[in-house]
Motif scaffolding. Sequence first.
Motif, PDB file in Angstrom:
ATOM      1  N   ALA A 206       0.830  -1.215   0.000  1.00  9.28           N
ATOM      2  CA  ALA A 206       0.000   0.000   0.000  1.00  9.28           C
ATOM      3  C   ALA A 206       0.862   1.261   0.000  1.00  9.28           C
ATOM      4  N   VAL A 207       0.360   2.303  -0.636  1.00 13.79           N
ATOM      5  CA  VAL A 207       0.997   3.616  -0.557  1.00 13.79           C
ATOM      6  C   VAL A 207       0.847   4.114   0.882  1.00 13.79           C
ATOM      7  N   PRO A 208       1.935   4.443   1.564  1.00 13.57           N
ATOM      8  CA  PRO A 208       1.854   4.783   2.985  1.00 13.57           C
ATOM      9  C   PRO A 208       0.869   5.893   3.311  1.00 13.57           C
ATOM     10  N   GLN A 209       0.744   6.880   2.410  1.00 14.80           N
ATOM     11  CA  GLN A 209      -0.142   8.010   2.684  1.00 14.80           C
ATOM     12  C   GLN A 209      -1.611   7.618   2.754  1.00 14.80           C
ATOM     13  N   THR A 210      -1.955   6.452   2.189  1.00 11.48           N
ATOM     14  CA  THR A 210      -3.354   6.027   2.217  1.00 11.48           C
ATOM     15  C   THR A 210      -3.716   5.301   3.507  1.00 11.48           C
ATOM     16  N   LEU A 211      -2.707   4.962   4.312  1.00 10.65           N
ATOM     17  CA  LEU A 211      -2.962   4.222   5.551  1.00 10.65           C
ATOM     18  C   LEU A 211      -3.345   5.213   6.640  1.00 10.65           C
ATOM     19  N   LEU A 212      -4.595   5.576   6.623  1.00  9.56           N
ATOM     20  CA  LEU A 212      -5.091   6.688   7.433  1.00  9.56           C
ATOM     21  C   LEU A 212      -5.226   6.328   8.908  1.00  9.56           C
ATOM     22  N   VAL A 213      -5.902   5.232   9.193  1.00  9.50           N
ATOM     23  CA  VAL A 213      -6.240   4.870  10.568  1.00  9.50           C
ATOM     24  C   VAL A 213      -5.248   3.825  11.076  1.00  9.50           C
ATOM     25  N   LYS A 214      -4.691   4.079  12.250  1.00  9.03           N
ATOM     26  CA  LYS A 214      -3.677   3.189  12.822  1.00  9.03           C
ATOM     27  C   LYS A 214      -4.293   2.277  13.880  1.00  9.03           C
ATOM     28  N   ARG A 215      -3.787   1.083  13.963  1.00  3.49           N
ATOM     29  CA  ARG A 215      -4.385   0.075  14.837  1.00  3.49           C
ATOM     30  C   ARG A 215      -4.376   0.467  16.309  1.00  3.49           C
ATOM     31  N   TYR A 216      -3.409   1.287  16.723  1.00  4.36           N
ATOM     32  CA  TYR A 216      -3.335   1.639  18.137  1.00  4.36           C
ATOM     33  C   TYR A 216      -4.534   2.459  18.603  1.00  4.36           C
ATOM     34  N   SER A 217      -5.246   3.080  17.652  1.00  2.00           N
ATOM     35  CA  SER A 217      -6.398   3.909  18.034  1.00  2.00           C
ATOM     36  C   SER A 217      -7.731   3.219  17.768  1.00  2.00           C
ATOM     37  N   VAL A 218      -7.694   1.936  17.369  1.00  2.00           N
ATOM     38  CA  VAL A 218      -8.913   1.239  16.944  1.00  2.00           C
ATOM     39  C   VAL A 218      -9.249   0.111  17.914  1.00  2.00           C
ATOM     40  N   THR A 219     -10.512   0.056  18.302  1.00  3.76           N
ATOM     41  CA  THR A 219     -11.015  -0.970  19.219  1.00  3.76           C
ATOM     42  C   THR A 219     -11.621  -2.154  18.475  1.00  3.76           C
ATOM     43  N   GLY A 220     -12.353  -1.858  17.388  1.00  4.22           N
ATOM     44  CA  GLY A 220     -13.024  -2.911  16.654  1.00  4.22           C
ATOM     45  C   GLY A 220     -13.087  -2.619  15.169  1.00  4.22           C
ATOM     46  N   VAL A 221     -13.102  -3.687  14.361  1.00  5.06           N
ATOM     47  CA  VAL A 221     -13.152  -3.590  12.902  1.00  5.06           C
ATOM     48  C   VAL A 221     -14.360  -4.366  12.402  1.00  5.06           C
ATOM     49  N   VAL A 222     -15.127  -3.738  11.526  1.00  3.89           N
ATOM     50  CA  VAL A 222     -16.350  -4.343  11.010  1.00  3.89           C
ATOM     51  C   VAL A 222     -16.281  -4.377   9.485  1.00  3.89           C
ATOM     52  N   GLU A 223     -16.362  -5.562   8.896  1.00  5.78           N
ATOM     53  CA  GLU A 223     -16.465  -5.643   7.439  1.00  5.78           C
ATOM     54  C   GLU A 223     -17.917  -5.389   7.051  1.00  5.78           C
ATOM     55  N   ALA A 224     -18.146  -4.326   6.278  1.00  6.29           N
ATOM     56  CA  ALA A 224     -19.507  -3.915   5.931  1.00  6.29           C
ATOM     57  C   ALA A 224     -19.544  -3.467   4.475  1.00  6.29           C
ATOM     58  N   PRO A 225     -19.633  -4.418   3.540  1.00  2.32           N
ATOM     59  CA  PRO A 225     -19.704  -4.048   2.119  1.00  2.32           C
ATOM     60  C   PRO A 225     -20.881  -3.121   1.856  1.00  2.32           C
ATOM     61  N   HIS A 226     -20.618  -2.066   1.125  1.00  3.36           N
ATOM     62  CA  HIS A 226     -21.618  -1.037   0.837  1.00  3.36           C
ATOM     63  C   HIS A 226     -22.095  -0.377   2.139  1.00  3.36           C
ATOM     64  N   GLY A 227     -21.222  -0.393   3.128  1.00  3.20           N
ATOM     65  CA  GLY A 227     -21.599   0.091   4.449  1.00  3.20           C
ATOM     66  C   GLY A 227     -21.711   1.592   4.574  1.00  3.20           C
ATOM     67  N   ALA A 228     -21.300   2.343   3.550  1.00  3.71           N
ATOM     68  CA  ALA A 228     -21.481   3.793   3.572  1.00  3.71           C
ATOM     69  C   ALA A 228     -22.765   4.226   2.870  1.00  3.71           C
ATOM     70  N   HIS A 229     -23.460   3.306   2.225  1.00  8.79           N
ATOM     71  CA  HIS A 229     -24.674   3.639   1.483  1.00  8.79           C
ATOM     72  C   HIS A 229     -25.672   4.354   2.396  1.00  8.79           C
ATOM     73  N   PHE A 230     -26.296   5.408   1.895  1.00  4.38           N
ATOM     74  CA  PHE A 230     -26.362   5.887   0.546  1.00  4.38           C
ATOM     75  C   PHE A 230     -25.364   6.997   0.239  1.00  4.38           C
ATOM     76  N   THR A 231     -24.427   7.232   1.193  1.00  4.95           N
ATOM     77  CA  THR A 231     -23.367   8.200   0.934  1.00  4.95           C
ATOM     78  C   THR A 231     -22.321   7.564   0.022  1.00  4.95           C
ATOM     79  N   SER A 232     -21.389   8.373  -0.448  1.00  4.85           N
ATOM     80  CA  SER A 232     -20.370   7.873  -1.363  1.00  4.85           C
ATOM     81  C   SER A 232     -19.238   7.205  -0.605  1.00  4.85           C
ATOM     82  N   CYS A 233     -18.538   6.321  -1.306  1.00  4.78           N
ATOM     83  CA  CYS A 233     -17.312   5.725  -0.781  1.00  4.78           C
ATOM     84  C   CYS A 233     -16.370   5.536  -1.963  1.00  4.78           C
ATOM     85  N   ALA A 234     -15.924   6.652  -2.511  1.00  3.31           N
ATOM     86  CA  ALA A 234     -15.058   6.618  -3.695  1.00  3.31           C
ATOM     87  C   ALA A 234     -13.738   5.939  -3.350  1.00  3.31           C
TER      88      ALA A 234
END
Length: 279
Positions: A206-234
């Motif tokens: 991955a391009v390092p600049q795209t790695l926005l969120v770091k694991r040390y600040s995250v409690t949980g991860v949820v796989e949610a395909p189309h999870g931003a609908h109806f907003t955009s997720c370009a």
Amino acid sequence: MTDKTMTPDEAISRLRSGMTVGIGGWGSRRKPMALVRALLRSPITDLTVVAYGGPDVGLLAAAGRIRKLVAPFATLDSIPLEPHFRTARQRGEFELTEVDEAMFMWGLRAAANRLPFLPVRAGIGSDVMRVNPGLRTVTSPYDDAETFVAMPALRLDAALVHVNRADRLGNGQYLGPDPYFDDLFCEAAETAYVSCERLVDGFATAVPQTLLVKRYSVTGVVEAPHGAHFTSCAPDYGRDEPFQQLYATTPWPQFRERFLHGDEKSYQSAVQTWHEEQR
């Protein structure tokens, strides 16, 4: 290494009524809507919501879950003012703290750095001081003696954000044109829950600049395909403009009954059925 994956409902089960919850994204762009819908399925209420507001704010306001909103705006982008936010606000259903966009960012940054406030020029000479009488100013201790707004830290009990990709450890990647300060939301919070379009095994290429969120600040991860609908997720998908228009023009009880009566799978199925009916 810790596997932090969970379902939307498992993530929301860790929240409590009365919390201060930050919601990432911007307007009607890359909002963690699957997590917001899970929040609507829960009994949680009396929330202080901190957001660059969009339909996340509108849904929670329509459902009566907001006690206080801290935001610079609440918009659907192509529809300038979020209609359900407007209705709830006109009825006086929640308290509103409205600040400048830059002030909001510095409030998150102060919280992320565990500072009580940060000085900012934004707000000087505007009505933001009049409508927020609790705000204070500070004077530079150096020769310039310039006056700044002392933007208080926007400390969060929990943050909800959505990214394009994430791994099981909590690292999150955005692939679109803007990070929308999602990293600051996570770092400003005691706990943070990141939904993603797709879980990946890692980011070795991955391009390092795209790695926005770091694991040390995250409690949980949820796989949610189309999870931003109806907003955009370009670039994964754009905003669902026809459905957003439906949301904006449909009375809340009718919208809730048709689209929010079940779990996330039921929501996605109801949306697909509606689109098929329009053909």
